[in-house]
Each structure stands twice: as C-alpha cells, then as structure tokens.
Design a protein around this motif. Structure first.
Motif, PDB file in Angstrom:
ATOM      1  N   LEU A 177      -2.619 -17.555  21.371  1.00 49.79           N
ATOM      2  CA  LEU A 177      -3.626 -16.743  21.276  1.00 49.79           C
ATOM      3  C   LEU A 177      -4.358 -16.712  22.975  1.00 49.79           C
ATOM      4  CD1 LEU A 177      -5.861 -15.926  17.930  1.00 49.79           C
ATOM      5  CD2 LEU A 177      -3.666 -14.411  18.952  1.00 49.79           C
ATOM      6  N   ILE A 178      -4.064 -15.798  23.719  1.00 49.58           N
ATOM      7  CA  ILE A 178      -4.871 -15.426  25.208  1.00 49.58           C
ATOM      8  C   ILE A 178      -6.186 -14.837  25.545  1.00 49.58           C
ATOM      9  CG2 ILE A 178      -4.183 -15.240  27.307  1.00 49.58           C
ATOM     10  CD1 ILE A 178      -2.894 -17.340  26.401  1.00 49.58           C
ATOM     11  N   SER A 179      -7.070 -15.359  25.779  1.00 47.80           N
ATOM     12  CA  SER A 179      -8.302 -15.141  26.124  1.00 47.80           C
ATOM     13  C   SER A 179      -8.927 -14.488  27.307  1.00 47.80           C
ATOM     14  CB  SER A 179      -9.195 -16.377  26.431  1.00 47.80           C
ATOM     15  OG  SER A 179     -10.616 -15.979  26.448  1.00 47.80           O
ATOM     16  N   ASP A 180      -9.521 -13.064  26.420  1.00 44.15           N
ATOM     17  CA  ASP A 180      -9.886 -11.877  27.629  1.00 44.15           C
ATOM     18  C   ASP A 180     -10.969 -11.883  27.149  1.00 44.15           C
ATOM     19  OD1 ASP A 180      -9.826  -9.223  28.627  1.00 44.15           O
ATOM     20  OD2 ASP A 180      -8.524  -8.199  27.264  1.00 44.15           O
ATOM     21  N   PRO A 181     -11.558 -12.638  28.974  1.00 43.47           N
ATOM     22  CA  PRO A 181     -13.248 -12.481  29.087  1.00 43.47           C
ATOM     23  C   PRO A 181     -14.094 -11.229  28.930  1.00 43.47           C
ATOM     24  CG  PRO A 181     -12.056 -14.245  30.574  1.00 43.47           C
ATOM     25  CD  PRO A 181     -11.131 -13.347  29.877  1.00 43.47           C
ATOM     26  N   VAL A 182     -12.755 -10.239  29.017  1.00 43.34           N
ATOM     27  CA  VAL A 182     -13.416  -8.679  29.780  1.00 43.34           C
ATOM     28  C   VAL A 182     -13.431  -8.069  27.576  1.00 43.34           C
ATOM     29  CG1 VAL A 182     -13.042  -6.251  30.380  1.00 43.34           C
ATOM     30  CG2 VAL A 182     -12.791  -8.281  31.584  1.00 43.34           C
ATOM     31  N   VAL A 184     -17.331  -8.357  22.160  1.00 41.36           N
ATOM     32  CA  VAL A 184     -17.633  -9.212  21.309  1.00 41.36           C
ATOM     33  C   VAL A 184     -18.855  -9.341  21.508  1.00 41.36           C
ATOM     34  CG1 VAL A 184     -16.614 -11.028  20.034  1.00 41.36           C
ATOM     35  CG2 VAL A 184     -15.265  -9.413  20.898  1.00 41.36           C
ATOM     36  N   PHE A 185     -19.052 -10.674  22.771  1.00 45.19           N
ATOM     37  CA  PHE A 185     -20.681 -10.233  23.397  1.00 45.19           C
ATOM     38  C   PHE A 185     -21.889  -9.648  22.913  1.00 45.19           C
ATOM     39  CE2 PHE A 185     -23.686 -11.321  26.218  1.00 45.19           C
ATOM     40  CZ  PHE A 185     -24.423 -12.989  25.908  1.00 45.19           C
ATOM     41  N   LEU A 186     -21.950  -8.976  23.606  1.00 53.83           N
ATOM     42  CA  LEU A 186     -23.188  -7.464  23.015  1.00 53.83           C
ATOM     43  C   LEU A 186     -23.001  -7.970  21.656  1.00 53.83           C
ATOM     44  CD1 LEU A 186     -21.908  -5.669  25.463  1.00 53.83           C
ATOM     45  CD2 LEU A 186     -23.828  -6.738  25.533  1.00 53.83           C
ATOM     46  N   ALA A 187     -21.929  -7.346  20.609  1.00 50.81           N
ATOM     47  CA  ALA A 187     -22.164  -6.979  19.419  1.00 50.81           C
ATOM     48  C   ALA A 187     -22.014  -7.997  18.508  1.00 50.81           C
ATOM     49  CB  ALA A 187     -20.508  -6.471  19.375  1.00 50.81           C
ATOM     50  N   ALA A 188     -22.157  -9.272  18.743  1.00 45.79           N
ATOM     51  CA  ALA A 188     -22.652  -9.825  18.129  1.00 45.79           C
ATOM     52  C   ALA A 188     -24.097 -10.645  18.579  1.00 45.79           C
ATOM     53  CB  ALA A 188     -21.678 -10.979  18.388  1.00 45.79           C
ATOM     54  N   GLY A 189     -25.127 -10.056  19.359  1.00 47.42           N
ATOM     55  CA  GLY A 189     -26.112 -10.552  20.128  1.00 47.42           C
ATOM     56  C   GLY A 189     -26.514 -11.578  20.164  1.00 47.42           C
ATOM     57  N   CYS A 190     -25.457 -12.297  20.908  1.00 47.98           N
ATOM     58  CA  CYS A 190     -26.161 -13.992  21.502  1.00 47.98           C
ATOM     59  C   CYS A 190     -26.786 -14.034  22.371  1.00 47.98           C
ATOM     60  CB  CYS A 190     -24.414 -14.553  21.585  1.00 47.98           C
ATOM     61  SG  CYS A 190     -22.606 -14.935  20.737  1.00 47.98           S
ATOM     62  N   GLY A 191     -26.536 -12.680  23.216  1.00 50.87           N
ATOM     63  CA  GLY A 191     -27.769 -13.165  23.788  1.00 50.87           C
ATOM     64  C   GLY A 191     -28.873 -13.175  24.191  1.00 50.87           C
ATOM     65  N   SER A 192     -29.193 -12.134  22.818  1.00 54.97           N
ATOM     66  CA  SER A 192     -30.470 -11.828  22.815  1.00 54.97           C
ATOM     67  C   SER A 192     -31.623 -12.612  21.649  1.00 54.97           C
ATOM     68  CB  SER A 192     -30.437 -10.573  21.322  1.00 54.97           C
ATOM     69  OG  SER A 192     -29.377  -9.499  21.772  1.00 54.97           O
ATOM     70  N   CYS A 193     -30.040 -14.043  21.150  1.00 55.61           N
ATOM     71  CA  CYS A 193     -31.631 -15.319  20.898  1.00 55.61           C
ATOM     72  C   CYS A 193     -31.283 -16.006  21.371  1.00 55.61           C
ATOM     73  CB  CYS A 193     -30.290 -15.357  19.056  1.00 55.61           C
ATOM     74  SG  CYS A 193     -30.820 -14.384  17.915  1.00 55.61           S
ATOM     75  N   HIS A 194     -30.482 -16.218  22.547  1.00 58.28           N
ATOM     76  CA  HIS A 194     -30.001 -17.305  23.584  1.00 58.28           C
ATOM     77  C   HIS A 194     -30.548 -17.466  24.808  1.00 58.28           C
ATOM     78  CE1 HIS A 194     -27.864 -19.810  20.029  1.00 58.28           C
ATOM     79  NE2 HIS A 194     -27.276 -19.055  19.639  1.00 58.28           N
ATOM     80  N   MET A 195     -30.814 -16.488  25.200  1.00 59.03           N
ATOM     81  CA  MET A 195     -31.968 -16.425  26.981  1.00 59.03           C
ATOM     82  C   MET A 195     -32.822 -16.828  26.497  1.00 59.03           C
ATOM     83  SD  MET A 195     -32.794 -12.319  27.104  1.00 59.03           S
ATOM     84  CE  MET A 195     -33.790 -11.249  25.634  1.00 59.03           C
ATOM     85  N   LEU A 254     -13.068 -13.877  18.292  1.00 59.16           N
ATOM     86  CA  LEU A 254     -13.367 -15.871  18.552  1.00 59.16           C
ATOM     87  C   LEU A 254     -12.995 -16.674  20.399  1.00 59.16           C
ATOM     88  CD1 LEU A 254     -13.424 -19.127  18.668  1.00 59.16           C
ATOM     89  CD2 LEU A 254     -15.798 -17.482  17.163  1.00 59.16           C
ATOM     90  N   VAL A 255     -11.774 -16.180  20.434  1.00 58.99           N
ATOM     91  CA  VAL A 255     -11.312 -16.707  21.313  1.00 58.99           C
ATOM     92  C   VAL A 255     -11.787 -15.876  22.919  1.00 58.99           C
ATOM     93  CG1 VAL A 255      -8.634 -16.668  22.639  1.00 58.99           C
ATOM     94  CG2 VAL A 255      -8.769 -17.724  20.660  1.00 58.99           C
ATOM     95  N   ASP A 256     -11.534 -14.776  22.737  1.00 58.59           N
ATOM     96  CA  ASP A 256     -12.431 -13.528  23.865  1.00 58.59           C
ATOM     97  C   ASP A 256     -13.539 -14.006  24.430  1.00 58.59           C
ATOM     98  OD1 ASP A 256      -9.684 -12.432  23.613  1.00 58.59           O
ATOM     99  OD2 ASP A 256     -10.718 -10.682  22.465  1.00 58.59           O
ATOM    100  N   LEU A 257     -14.945 -14.050  22.736  1.00 57.70           N
ATOM    101  CA  LEU A 257     -15.617 -14.746  22.968  1.00 57.70           C
ATOM    102  C   LEU A 257     -16.081 -16.012  23.590  1.00 57.70           C
ATOM    103  CD1 LEU A 257     -18.833 -14.712  22.295  1.00 57.70           C
ATOM    104  CD2 LEU A 257     -18.602 -15.243  20.451  1.00 57.70           C
ATOM    105  N   HIS A 258     -14.811 -16.980  23.603  1.00 54.64           N
ATOM    106  CA  HIS A 258     -15.020 -18.846  24.180  1.00 54.64           C
ATOM    107  C   HIS A 258     -14.611 -18.046  25.680  1.00 54.64           C
ATOM    108  CE1 HIS A 258     -13.074 -22.450  25.393  1.00 54.64           C
ATOM    109  NE2 HIS A 258     -14.214 -22.577  25.383  1.00 54.64           N
ATOM    110  N   ALA A 271     -20.943  -3.885  11.461  1.00 52.79           N
ATOM    111  CA  ALA A 271     -22.371  -4.371  11.264  1.00 52.79           C
ATOM    112  C   ALA A 271     -22.069  -5.720   9.868  1.00 52.79           C
ATOM    113  CB  ALA A 271     -22.639  -3.025   9.787  1.00 52.79           C
ATOM    114  N   GLU A 272     -21.379  -6.220   8.933  1.00 51.01           N
ATOM    115  CA  GLU A 272     -21.161  -6.905   8.220  1.00 51.01           C
ATOM    116  C   GLU A 272     -20.999  -8.271   9.005  1.00 51.01           C
ATOM    117  OE1 GLU A 272     -19.015  -6.353   4.791  1.00 51.01           O
ATOM    118  OE2 GLU A 272     -19.928  -4.794   4.063  1.00 51.01           O
ATOM    119  N   VAL A 273     -20.404  -8.015   9.865  1.00 59.20           N
ATOM    120  CA  VAL A 273     -19.666  -9.617  10.668  1.00 59.20           C
ATOM    121  C   VAL A 273     -20.448  -9.614  12.016  1.00 59.20           C
ATOM    122  CG1 VAL A 273     -17.955 -11.240  11.409  1.00 59.20           C
ATOM    123  CG2 VAL A 273     -17.449  -9.826  10.073  1.00 59.20           C
ATOM    124  N   LEU A 274     -20.008  -9.311  13.398  1.00 61.07           N
ATOM    125  CA  LEU A 274     -20.103  -9.526  14.133  1.00 61.07           C
ATOM    126  C   LEU A 274     -22.209  -9.250  14.648  1.00 61.07           C
ATOM    127  CD1 LEU A 274     -17.747  -7.940  17.193  1.00 61.07           C
ATOM    128  CD2 LEU A 274     -17.852 -10.716  16.167  1.00 61.07           C
TER     129      LEU A 274
END
Length: 298
Positions: A36-41, A46-57, A135-139, A197-200
C-alpha cells in the motif's frame, strides 16, 4: 490447613496467569499494509473525518495552529480526566518515529509502541473498522504536519484505573466487532455513511449512552443520546426516534452548523461540523442517509 493453603496459592497463580494471558495487548500484522502506498492528499480527508485535530490540537487553537497536534486538551469523565497526547511528527514528544504498523496498533488495537493499552477515551474501539488504505494515507498526512516539542501530559485518574492491564478485560468484554447497522438493504451511499459514522467519525462514542459502572456503550441504544461525559448537559438522540430532520436538513447542519430552527452547533460538535464541512458533499449526504437507517431509540 497446609493443603488448603497450597490450593489457594495454586488458584491465585492460575488465575493470575490467565488474567495476564487474556489481557495481553494485541498488535496488528504488518503484512496488512504490504504494497500500500500512502496518499497524503487522501489522508487529509481521513484526518478530517476522524476528527484527529479536534482532540489533539492545543486548547483554543485557531486557524493553522489547529494543525499543530501538541495535545493538552482535557476531557473530564466520571472515571477521571483524560488528556490528549502530542501526536505531531516530533520524534521525541510526538509520533514522528512511528511506522504505519505502530500507528495501526494505536488506532485499531488501542496499544502503544511500548505494548501498553490505551484507555477507550481514545476511540480505537470505533477505529477498529478503519480500512488499511485509509490508515496508510492518514500516516502519510500526519507525517507532513508541523512538529511540536511539547511533552504529553498525564491523565488524572484514580489509582485503580492507572493499572492499564485491566483494559484488556474491557476489550474482551465490550470491544466492538462488526457493524452496528447490518448490510441488509443498504445502498452504496448508505454503506459509505455507515463507515463515516460508525468508524471514522466515531459518532457513537458521544451519542450512544454508556454503562455507568464500566463506561461500555449500550449498543441496543446506538446513537440514542445520554448524559454528556463531562457532567454538563446531554448529548442528543440522533436516531429517527429523536431527530426528525430531513436528510437535506442534516446535510445543511453538517455543512453550516445551523439547525432547521436556526440554532447553531456548540462545544465539541462545532469542531465536528468544521471538519465535515471540508469533506465532499457526497460524504455528508451519505451520513444523512445512514442516520435514517439507524434503529429508532425513543
């Protein structure tokens, strides 16, 4: 009495060994990501849908500072106060040295690189269903964010909960497996909404009521609302039994933050809306369609 003593000691040793084996942190097979090759775009979506920044900023971060994931936000719950860690690419205080597999262990299995369980305040129980490519793209996306040298702060928890090994039992007893809403009759758009809704988007982490003793979500009342974990107010019921908005009104809310009654999203939900507003229209439409398929909770 001597024989009884040996029996008791033996039972304790056997019970301890069983506890140690059952609560052993599980790790992801790295082969899951082979080829699997990462696509940061894509990773940004994925980052937005998972809300990573909302908790970790950082608390109160605005604008571009919201992408500096230095952590530090405190989340009070009936079990103690959890503090979001630094997940910036800083190699010392963040996750800059983590491989894709290490990130997967954390996000999907709830296990740190040191082999310790993460508390379920981190929504790994929802993220378990994350697609390997996502997961790879998020990384790849996280690796390109600004590093922060701020050290992660410890949680403020009572002594019994500071022993993380017991979380392994929580995972065995309450960990999710499979979808909440089954495949039967779902369109491709509704399945996409289910994934968001159930995952990301891990909507159930806030909108599903929890057992007051263990903190386990009540799957029979999925998205049925309940007391806010902070102890202030309630999280609304967003099943068809509590939310009578049309699909278009749900889409409008996830786009603008305004309800059909011209109220506006507040608190953490305002951050969720800010994230979802940056996703494609089709994703917000998919979530709205999915919510109409959820079992009604009165």
């Amino acid at each position: 009495m001597s024989r009884l003593r040996y029996i008791v000691i033996g039972a304790i040793l056997v019970g301890g060994a069983a506890f140690w084996a059952l609560t052993r942190p599980q790790q992801i097979d790295p082969d899951m990501f082979a080829g699997l090759i990462s696509d940061p775009v894509r990773g940004e979506q994925v980052f937005l849908a998972a809300g990573c920044g909302s908790c970790h900023m950082a608390q109160g971060a605005q604008g571009d500072e919201r992408l500096v994931l230095s952590g530090g936000q405190a989340f009070p719950t009936p079990f103690g106060t959890f503090v979001a860690p630094n997940i910036s690419p800083d190699p010392v205080h963040g996750i800059g040295g983590w491989s894709v597999s290490a990130l997967a262990d954390a996000v999907i299995e709830g296990v740190s690189p040191e082999g310790r369980h993460y508390y379920p305040a981190f929504p790994w129980d929802s993220y378990r269903g994350m697609a390997p490519q996502d997961l790879v793209d998020l990384h790849g996306y996280l690796a390109n964010l600004p590093p922060s040298p701020v050290a992660s702060q410890p949680h403020d928890l009572p002594l019994p909960l500071q022993v993380r090994r017991g979380i392994g039992l929580w995972k065995l007893a309450f960990g999710r497996s499979g979808w909440i809403v089954p495949d039967d009759g779902l369109t491709d758009a509704e399945k996409r909404g289910r994934y968001l809704a159930e995952v990301l988007g891990h909507c159930g982490e806030c909108h599903t009521p929890r057992n007051t003793l263990t903190g386990a979500p009540d799957a029979d009342r999925w998205l049925g609302g309940g007391p806010d974990p902070s102890g202030r107010g309630r999280v609304p019921n967003i099943t068809p039994g509590g939310l009578d908005w049309s699909e278009g009104e749900i889409v409008a809310y996830l786009t603008s933050g305004f309800t059909p009654d011209f109220d506006s999203a507040g608190g953490h939900m305002a951050l969720v809306v800010a994230n979802f507003a940056q996703l494609p229209d089709s994703d917000r439409e998919a979530v709205a369609a999915y919510l109409k398929k959820v079992q009604a909770v009165r």
